[in-house]
Design an enzyme around this catalytic site. Structure first.
Site, PDB file in Angstrom:
ATOM      1  N   GLU A 209     -11.181   1.580  -3.999  1.00 21.15           N
ATOM      2  CA  GLU A 209     -10.488   2.005  -2.778  1.00 21.15           C
ATOM      3  C   GLU A 209      -9.202   2.732  -3.125  1.00 21.15           C
ATOM      4  O   GLU A 209      -8.880   2.945  -4.296  1.00 21.15           O
ATOM      5  CB  GLU A 209     -10.191   0.795  -1.883  1.00 21.15           C
ATOM      6  CG  GLU A 209      -9.377  -0.287  -2.549  1.00 21.15           C
ATOM      7  CD  GLU A 209      -9.315  -1.579  -1.741  1.00 21.15           C
ATOM      8  OE1 GLU A 209      -9.934  -1.653  -0.667  1.00 21.15           O
ATOM      9  OE2 GLU A 209      -8.645  -2.512  -2.189  1.00 21.15           O
TER      10      GLU A 209
ATOM     11  N   ASP B   8       0.811  -1.221   0.000  1.00 25.87           N
ATOM     12  CA  ASP B   8       0.000   0.000   0.000  1.00 25.87           C
ATOM     13  C   ASP B   8       0.846   1.274   0.000  1.00 25.87           C
ATOM     14  O   ASP B   8       0.650   2.169   0.831  1.00 25.87           O
ATOM     15  CB  ASP B   8      -0.935   0.022   1.228  1.00 25.87           C
ATOM     16  CG  ASP B   8      -1.775  -1.228   1.355  1.00 25.87           C
ATOM     17  OD1 ASP B   8      -2.110  -1.820   0.324  1.00 25.87           O
ATOM     18  OD2 ASP B   8      -2.101  -1.608   2.501  1.00 25.87           O
TER      19      ASP B   8
END
Length: 582
Positions: free
Chosen positions: A247, A71
């Site tokens: 997302e 991430d």
């Protein structure tokens, strides 16, 4: 900014007492009775992909961060680049890295390094904090790190600093739900936060239906402005296709237009990156006709040097004002296991047209990239992180322990001390299988094939004492390999902790145990060759014996054990051992 050094020392002392023992400096004292001492550790990467693809002049390896660094988010101030990643229940939270060229990176530690402010003490390993964003605001010369914290009731938080090399301020709790927030500052100084959220109540159409929301941000008071929230993406690129898990949103501005980039498809084999465009930061946003702009989902599963699950990206202007994107992806082993976890990759981005596209991000990815013009690779030199196959040796003699060594659910300083004889660990009354801080110093697995070895000085006093090494995916999926005692005899033992399926209760199984003549030290080694792991020991430092034969690394893989982390290799000690040899 952070408290003074004296205040920090006092705070740490209080915290350590809370963890169940008194704090005192013993650096120059002999090891306390019955405390194991790890003399040194050597980690050696032996991945075939690097042997078969040696670097030529002008090349560097991808990923840029090997092992569980998922991430990624990135920002730039002048010639300085800062990148953050998820850390979940690892401590400190949110690792941060610095570079001058996007190729050579140094580790600055963790953003959330104060246990009194971020305490994942009772969380599962895949909770804690994840999906951070980092943004530099030139209007007030301030860096912002924003993240979702699943511990201590924090929720979404933001921390700030003028200089990421000098630490960060205290977390500011933000009043909104959802996950994966990022912050954007427009040319007029206004701030906006975008994040993933559930659809409005009663409007969910299918499993995995999510939305992207935007809020106006009060820069003076560091809060979202109530009533300004708006859904700017519903479902994904085309709601008729029932896209899942939109997302990780980021907003960029280029040539007067606003671009919203998101991950879509879930962080698995349908993962991708998509892009939208608008005339306003609050939309409406129109998806690019060429979406996705990054994915590896369309290619044969048995392809060579497989990279998969690519997505969750962020963009930055790199050297020579060329765009680059950082993102997560995985490199499965020969059994399609994901033991190294989700790693941080980088690709150049072509933004010469209307929309950005990751160069070679829509074809099977290669292990090497061309260096940006004028950039030299300094991997493993002068404090820069190593890449490719490398050997890293830690003898614990330096004044400051390398940031690659981390705690789980608490600070490493709570149980370790660097002494003249090596690293001493004060064992906790907790076991590796518990959702509590354990006295384990962890190192991320960074290669599908590797060795991890240590020399341990230790003589357990009872069957409740154990010290050794662990290979851990989570509290329910791990191998414990160490030395304990039964009656008057010493044993080296290998335990497997696992769930037969994800809904089952965890099972603990002693795979092997051997009585040994333990004089003073023992060498312990974990050797992996793809999916096969061996746990070896030596009493003379020369001849090694494998205990329990080769075992599968399946339980150390995300796709088997679940969650979001990769395998962690740890130096472990406990006073609550339950691995009792027959």
């Amino acid at each position: 900014m952070r408290r003074s050094k004296i205040a920090l020392t006092a705070m740490l002392a209080t915290v350590l007492v809370l963890y169940g023992f008194n704090y005192k400096r013993i650096k120059d004292q002999p090891p306390a009775k019955n405390h194991p001492v790890f003399k040194q550790v050597t980690y050696e990467g032996k991945a075939k992909i690097y042997e078969e693809n040696p670097l030529e002049d002008g090349e560097f390896y991808n990923p840029i961060l090997q092992g569980c660094y998922p991430d990624p988010a990135i920002t730039r101030k002048g010639d300085d680049y800062y990148m953050v990643c998820s850390s979940f229940a690892m401590f400190p939270g949110v690792p941060i890295f610095h570079s001058k060229d996007l190729v050579n990176w140094t580790d600055l530690g963790g953003v959330l390094d104060d246990i009194t402010e971020f305490n994942p003490h009772d969380t599962g390993i895949s909770q804690g904090v994840y999906a951070p964003g980092i943004t530099y605001n030139p209007h007030n010369d301030t860096f912002y790190m924003i993240v979702t914290a699943f511990s201590g009731g924090l929720g979404n938080i933001i921390v700030k600093t003028k200089d990421p090399k000098k630490g960060w301020g205290s977390p500011i709790k933000l009043d909104f739900g959802g996950i994966d927030p990022s912050i954007f500052f427009d040319e007029d100084g206004k701030g906006y936060i975008v994040h993933n959220d559930a659809p409005d109540e009663g409007k969910a159409l299918y499993n995995g239906h999510r939305v992207i929301k935007i809020w106006e941000y009060d820069v003076e008071n560091d809060q979202v402005i109530p009533g300004t929230d708006k859904i700017i993406v519903d479902g994904g690129v085309d709601i008729n296709d029932k896209p899942i898990w939109i997302e990780a949103p980021h907003i960029y501005k280029k040539d007067g237009r606003y671009y919203l980039m998101c991950a879509e498809g879930g962080t698995g084999d349908w993962h991708s990156e998509v892009i939208f465009k608008s005339d306003s930061p609050k939309g409406p946003y129109t998806p690019a006709p060429s979406n996705p702009i990054l994915t590896q989902r369309y290619f044969p599963k048995e392809r060579k040097n497989k990279v998969d699950w690519a997505g969750h990206a962020d963009l930055v202007k790199g050297p020579n004002d060329e765009y680059y994107g950082v993102f997560l992806a995985v490199r499965p082993n020969e059994e399609n296991r994901v033991n190294t976890g989700r790693e941080t990759f980088i690709l150049p981005v072509d933004w010469s047209g209307e929309y950005p596209v990751f160069e070679n991000g829509l074809v099977p990815m290669e292990p090497k990239l061309k260096l940006p013009e004028g950039v030299e690779s300094k991997t493993g030199q002068d404090g820069y992180l190593p890449n490719g196959n490398f050997t890293y040796t830690e003898d614990f003699s330096s004044e400051k322990l390398d940031f690659r060594w981390i705690g789980l659910r608490g600070p490493r300083e709570a149980f370790m001390e660097q002494t003249k004889k090596g690293l001493e660990i004060t064992p906790f009354e907790t076991n590796i299988k518990q959702r509590k801080p354990t006295s384990t110093l962890f190192y991320r697995q960074q290669h599908n094939s590797f060795s991890f070895s240590t020399t341990l000085e230790y003589q357990p006093k009872s069957e409740k004492d154990l010290a050794g090494v662990v290979a851990l995916q989570n509290e329910n999926s791990n191998y414990v390999f160490g030395v304990t005692r039964k009656d008057k005899d010493y044993f080296v033992v290998l335990e497997k902790n696992y769930k037969p399926n994800r809904r089952a209760e965890m099972k603990s199984e002693i795979l092997a145990a051997e009585k040994i003549d333990l004089n003073k030290t023992i060498d312990l080694k974990i050797v992996a060759n793809g999916d096969k792991y061996e746990f070896q020991f030596s009493l003379n430092g020369i001849e090694f014996k494998t205990l329990g034969g080769a075992v599968s690394g399946d339980i150390l893989s995300t796709d088997v054990a679940g969650g979001f982390t990769g395998c962690l290799l740890g130096l472990y000690a406990t006073k609550s051992n339950d691995v009792i040899p027959e």
